[in-house]
Design an enzyme around this catalytic site. Structure first.
Site, PDB file in Angstrom:
ATOM      1  CG  HIS A 141      -0.139   0.031   2.513  1.00 11.14           C
ATOM      2  ND1 HIS A 141       0.300   1.181   3.104  1.00 11.14           N
ATOM      3  CD2 HIS A 141       0.331  -0.978   3.275  1.00 11.14           C
ATOM      4  CE1 HIS A 141       0.973   0.896   4.188  1.00 11.14           C
ATOM      5  NE2 HIS A 141       1.016  -0.423   4.321  1.00 11.14           N
ATOM      6  CG  ASP A 142      -0.596   4.207   1.447  1.00  9.00           C
ATOM      7  OD1 ASP A 142      -1.457   4.857   0.827  1.00  9.00           O
ATOM      8  OD2 ASP A 142      -0.842   3.548   2.471  1.00  9.00           O
TER       9      ASP A 142
END
Ligand code: UDP
Length: 219
Positions: A141-142
């Site tokens: 994620h991210d």
């Protein structure tokens, strides 16, 4: 004249791994397999694994309304050079995703990406142009990944990591999770060696190896 011709640029190891993805993707679209070729600037044999191998100029000379090409060469400097050449010649950039790739929420990937079998990209990820994610790599994620980045097989890129343009991440390397607003950064053109465990930022242009990963001396 064919409606469209499709090519995998690079007829060596990387290209031979990418060609089955190309064939499978075209099969899903109902495109005939004879519309798909290898392109290579130094062709050695006329065909590989059932697919014709053409020199670049011969590919341009084939009769077709449109031409799509995916760059299947691991070296990202070569990919950048060939991308510019293909764009100048009006070729369309082609992206390939293996059928079993998992892509979760809010993922944006630029043109020309190649996602090999068993790749997973989780949520809220941004990736630039001509990304290669080889077998079993993941992006958590991210993460924010630049242009012409290459992941060799089995790269574990944990959350909140920034990878700048042209970085190369070697087989089985692990990138430690960063924090929101304080990502772990792999600098532009950096090389992360096979099996490295990266726990802190890597400066642009550096090569790091080992566990924990350290900058490799050139001598
Ligand atoms: N190649 C090319 N044009 C270039 C550079 C390389 O067509 O400007 C081809 C080269 O002839 C070879 C392939 O790309 O067939 C690269 O093969 P290599 O085994 O070096 O790398 P990999 O397939 O692992 O990316």
């Amino acid at each position: 004249m064919k409606e469209a011709l499709y090519a995998v640029y690079g007829a060596s190891g990387c290209g031979r791994g990418v060609m089955p993805l190309a064939r499978e993707q075209l099969c899903r679209q109902g495109v005939a397999p004879d519309c798909l070729v290898f392109v290579d600037d130094a062709p050695v044999v006329p065909s590989i694994n059932g697919q014709r191998v053409l020199a670049y100029g011969d590919f341009l000379a084939e009769q077709a309304r449109e031409r799509y090409i995916v760059l299947a060469i691991a070296n990202n400097t070569v990919r950048r050079r060939l991308a510019a050449r293909c764009a100048a010649d009006g070729l369309r950039t082609w992206s390939l995703t293996a059928a079993n790739v998992v892509v979760m929420d809010d993922v944006v990937i630029g043109e020309g990406g190649v996602l090999s079998p068993f790749v997973t990209i989780t949520s809220n990820v941004r990736i630039g142009k001509h990304f290669h994610a080889n077998l079993y790599s993941y992006v958590e994620h991210d993460c924010v990944i630049g242009d012409f980045v290459t992941f060799a097989p089995g790269v574990k890129c944990n959350g909140n990591v920034v990878i700048e343009d042209h970085a190369y991440i070697g087989t089985g390397a692990m990138l430690k999770q960063g924090k929101p607003g304080q990502p772990l950064v792999i600098g532009q053109g950096a090389v992360v060696g096979m099996g490295a465990v990266v726990t802190r930022d890597v400066p642009a242009g550096a090569t790091v190896v080992g566990n924990p990963a350290r900058i490799m001396n050139k001598d």
